[in-house]
Design an enzyme around this catalytic site. Sequence first.
Site, PDB file in Angstrom:
ATOM      1  N   PHE A 112      -7.135  -0.376   4.325  1.00 19.90           N
ATOM      2  CA  PHE A 112      -5.813  -0.614   3.749  1.00 19.90           C
ATOM      3  C   PHE A 112      -5.068   0.710   3.554  1.00 19.90           C
ATOM      4  O   PHE A 112      -3.842   0.724   3.448  1.00 19.90           O
ATOM      5  CB  PHE A 112      -5.918  -1.411   2.445  1.00 19.90           C
ATOM      6  CG  PHE A 112      -6.517  -2.793   2.632  1.00 19.90           C
ATOM      7  CD1 PHE A 112      -6.700  -3.328   3.894  1.00 19.90           C
ATOM      8  CD2 PHE A 112      -6.897  -3.561   1.539  1.00 19.90           C
ATOM      9  CE1 PHE A 112      -7.256  -4.597   4.070  1.00 19.90           C
ATOM     10  CE2 PHE A 112      -7.449  -4.826   1.711  1.00 19.90           C
ATOM     11  CZ  PHE A 112      -7.631  -5.344   2.970  1.00 19.90           C
TER      12      PHE A 112
ATOM     13  N   GLU B  38       0.806  -1.219   0.000  1.00 22.11           N
ATOM     14  CA  GLU B  38       0.000   0.000   0.000  1.00 22.11           C
ATOM     15  C   GLU B  38       0.841   1.272   0.000  1.00 22.11           C
ATOM     16  O   GLU B  38       0.496   2.248  -0.671  1.00 22.11           O
ATOM     17  CB  GLU B  38      -0.948   0.032   1.212  1.00 22.11           C
ATOM     18  CG  GLU B  38      -2.132  -0.907   1.097  1.00 22.11           C
ATOM     19  CD  GLU B  38      -1.810  -2.331   1.488  1.00 22.11           C
ATOM     20  OE1 GLU B  38      -0.670  -2.583   1.953  1.00 22.11           O
ATOM     21  OE2 GLU B  38      -2.682  -3.195   1.342  1.00 22.11           O
TER      22      GLU B  38
ATOM     23  N   ALA C 132     -11.109   0.529   2.824  1.00 23.94           N
ATOM     24  CA  ALA C 132     -10.626   1.820   3.344  1.00 23.94           C
ATOM     25  C   ALA C 132      -9.509   1.626   4.357  1.00 23.94           C
ATOM     26  O   ALA C 132      -8.552   2.396   4.401  1.00 23.94           O
ATOM     27  CB  ALA C 132     -11.782   2.592   3.964  1.00 23.94           C
TER      28      ALA C 132
ATOM     29  N   HIS D 299     -12.312  -4.717   8.550  1.00 25.53           N
ATOM     30  CA  HIS D 299     -12.665  -4.495   7.143  1.00 25.53           C
ATOM     31  C   HIS D 299     -14.024  -3.828   6.991  1.00 25.53           C
ATOM     32  O   HIS D 299     -14.653  -3.942   5.958  1.00 25.53           O
ATOM     33  CB  HIS D 299     -12.701  -5.815   6.384  1.00 25.53           C
ATOM     34  CG  HIS D 299     -11.395  -6.522   6.304  1.00 25.53           C
ATOM     35  ND1 HIS D 299     -10.880  -7.230   7.354  1.00 25.53           N
ATOM     36  CD2 HIS D 299     -10.482  -6.639   5.305  1.00 25.53           C
ATOM     37  CE1 HIS D 299      -9.725  -7.757   6.998  1.00 25.53           C
ATOM     38  NE2 HIS D 299      -9.460  -7.412   5.765  1.00 25.53           N
TER      39      HIS D 299
END
Lengths: 326, 342, 318
Positions: free
Chosen positions: A82, A56, A80, A125
């Site tokens: 991540f 990322e 989001a 998540h």
Amino acid sequence: MAREIPYIAAVQEAIRVEMERDPSVVFYGQDVAPSDEDPLVQAFGRERVRVSPISETAEIGMAVGLALAGYRPVVELLMAEFMLVAMNQVVNEAPRLRYMSGGQVKVPAVFKAGYGFTAGWAGQHTGSIYGMFMGFPGLKIALPSTPADAKGLMATAIRDDNPVCYLINYLLVLEHGDVPEGEYTVPFGEAAVRRSGSDVTIVATGWTVGRALAAAETLAGEGIEAEVIDPRTLNPLDTATILSSVEKTGHLVLVDQGTRHGGASAVIAAEVAEHGFTSLKAPIAQVTALDVTVPYSEPMEAFVLPNEEKIAGKVRQVLGEAPVAA
Amino acid sequence: MQELDNDRLVWMFTQMLRIREFEERVKRTFEDHPGVIRGHTHLADGAEASIVGSLATMAPGDQLMATYRCHGYPIALGTDTKSIMAEIYGRKSGLCGGYGGSMHLVDPSRGFLGTSGIVGQGIPQATGAAWGAQLRGQGQVVLGFFGDGASKQGAFHESLNLASLWKLPIVYVMENNNYNVSTRSEQEDANAANGEPLSVKAAAYSMPGVTVDGGDPIAVYETVGAAADRARKGEGPTLVESKVYRLSAHGNIIAPPGVPLHYPEHEAITTFGNREEYEAALRGDPVPRFRARLVEQGALAPERADEIAQEVHEEMDAAVKFALDDPYPEPEAAARADFVYA
Amino acid sequence: MDADVAIGLLRTMWRIRCFEERVVQLKRSLQVHGLIHLSIGGEGVAAAVCGRLRDDDAVYSGHRAHGHAIAKGAPIDRLMAELMGRSDGVCRGLGGSMHLVDAEHGFMGATGVVGGNLPLALGTALTHHLQEADRVTVVFFGDGAVQAGHFNESINLAALWRLPVIFVCENNGFAEFTSREEHSTIERVSDVVAPYGFERTTVKGSDVPAVWEAFGGFLDAARGGEGPFLLECLTYRRRGHYEGDQQKYRDAAAEQEWAERDPVAQLTRRALDEGWIDDEAAAAIEAEAGEAIEEAVRFARESPFPEPAITAELVYAR
């Protein structure tokens, strides 16, 4: 011409249309089009459509670099959260570089991610974490709640000269709706009035817009006419539309899938308290998720989220139909 | 890679001297004009040969990104030293209008896309710029500068893997000065602890890794130049470890407003009590070393070298004077919405 | 490897296999919800690695964690209850499939973000080092985690501080849906760490005795305080990245090949050839595992859903 397509297809369509329109748009991220048969790969080739490793910091940092060098990257980040792995690039690099350079550079990049997937994905998540991004001037935040907005806001995000967190509500991906064909944009900073009403203003985003509209239907049966406003973007935030609605209704209920503290509704509440105080006939009320990590087990998950009953109940409270309590 | 003729060699020497003199002036500002520089500055003295040797390889359209130790790059690229000094002094005519300061110099018109003030975070950005160069397909190359400490950042690993996988036209130039502020590399790097050069890390990304004496501008030029040629041909990235010795402390002291700032002695002395290490580095100072070499090989007459030094001296006098005289920006300019959003 | 070890490993592998096959059904009938990642075809690594560990050794896992938790000794009834969101689940229904924790048995936890467990494992290993304990930390991760920055940060620190940690990479060739060659120019994960100079090896994850032997060597050294080590096990996940994955990226030929190399079938054949078990005993091991799983499902179904009020009680330690 508009035709009915799902929210998720509308997002993809915006990317495709914008890539056709502007050769500087590139699209990449984890699991983006691993197959050469993918329509975007077929249309634009592997140079502009790439699959990237689970990196990322590099993915988002590269988007900043591409943008500085004149491209318009769209990074697929899936979830989001991540972005939190690369928080520095999202909040401390992308939105600050233009300002610190005295306006010499710009960072037109789209960080595309899903959020709010309260469907048994447990704590890491599901977060509706956009509230934290509101404190970073330079960073725009789009939260589409309809298929048409999903397309139009993505197109605007790509054309915008600034970093944009474009957040897909994963509970809405299969919702169908009319979406215009071809080029279509929805301006940032213009709230949509999803339902007109004179008794109370309800502000909701993303998935909670539908919940607020359902609550409004229930309330209509009781003779309460709610106005439902969807800001569509949180940065920029259309406070004018919210304030003028509150001027009309005198009552405000804020609905947020995110947490109560440090969340979007808290920011809106502060704006209205400061600039619309004299319009208010009752205290502002918030219907947010509880201040907890979203739990896995289904009954608990439902417990912490806003829903139609909670919204309708809070509206009744602010209108004095029920005792005003915490 | 072009041959370095005498003119080019003298140009390189001149740029090294300009960087050195500029950094000396920044340092002296703390004594001569207390309070004029706020915040944190980081000097490139000791790294001039590495910077100039690297930048001498640049072709038109090439770009670079760097770290907060960034004064040297725009100087060598030709950015007006008046505007750089004015930026460091926080003045209105500064390169970034006083919005960025010492750590955030940017001059996109000369290919300098900027810096990150956070260790390692410029690496993926430079990698993205290299992807842009690959997309343009005009044979342009990006130089990505960072320090030895940045190679322990996840951003380094993620970026080098991707650049290798996608064969991006970038040269990663690691300026290894052997210190993360006051921590020595062997205290924080498994390779350094094993006595290995940090360029061995390149093997994890199947890219070439080379170590070069960053005090020798010609060696740097040849090494970075070969890597840039490789990148230009589409053969992918290279990791160049350029070994330098920072001749100043990491930065000026960090203190609350009101406490006069200054540059302390190098961490070799202040933290480790190793004055000999520092003095050995001074004896190997790349600027006089390069002057002596050019004079010896007849590329530069000593009189001409003195003239250049005088010109540079005058240039930096003017830069300091300009920056001191330049007004501060209007406070209201801080709210300029067109700088917050493009 | 001897008869006792082989039988023990077969028992564990069958428990994992039966557990996960049952989870497939429960997921289809919506009794398990959320995102489920299965390790069917990769049970041998979990069994052989965790089978060598003590309760006071620490194991960290990722989103594909059922097998590691079972092999480390977490009770299957409470694991099943967790997946079904019940109050008797190991995490009282708050974590679910991706966030299993059973501290009592040294299963320190699964994390839902790729590679997020690597630095955590370093912290535990440092604790053991500071305590001069002969305890070992094992961290499981996939090949996809290797490209994440925190992998490299963790590898450097583990090597620099010589921590008693064993990195166990289950390289199934896919990071979610993308094949390894699209993620890295380096095929073997053990080669990615080559610059850091510590001991590392690659074995076939379907060859359970090979995993047992290779891990055993590293474990003995780590017990003595040495480290780090990296064991790369080449595996194959016979189901999708998650339950419901359409798997358009899969190669049918490889799938057939891996079905033939199934670790449970291979180890069973070996045990039969060696005379460690007979056909009847082999069938009994499978049947016992199946019955234990059914019992776990019964347990889970009888467990109530949690009281919603506990969500607020558990935000802060008191």
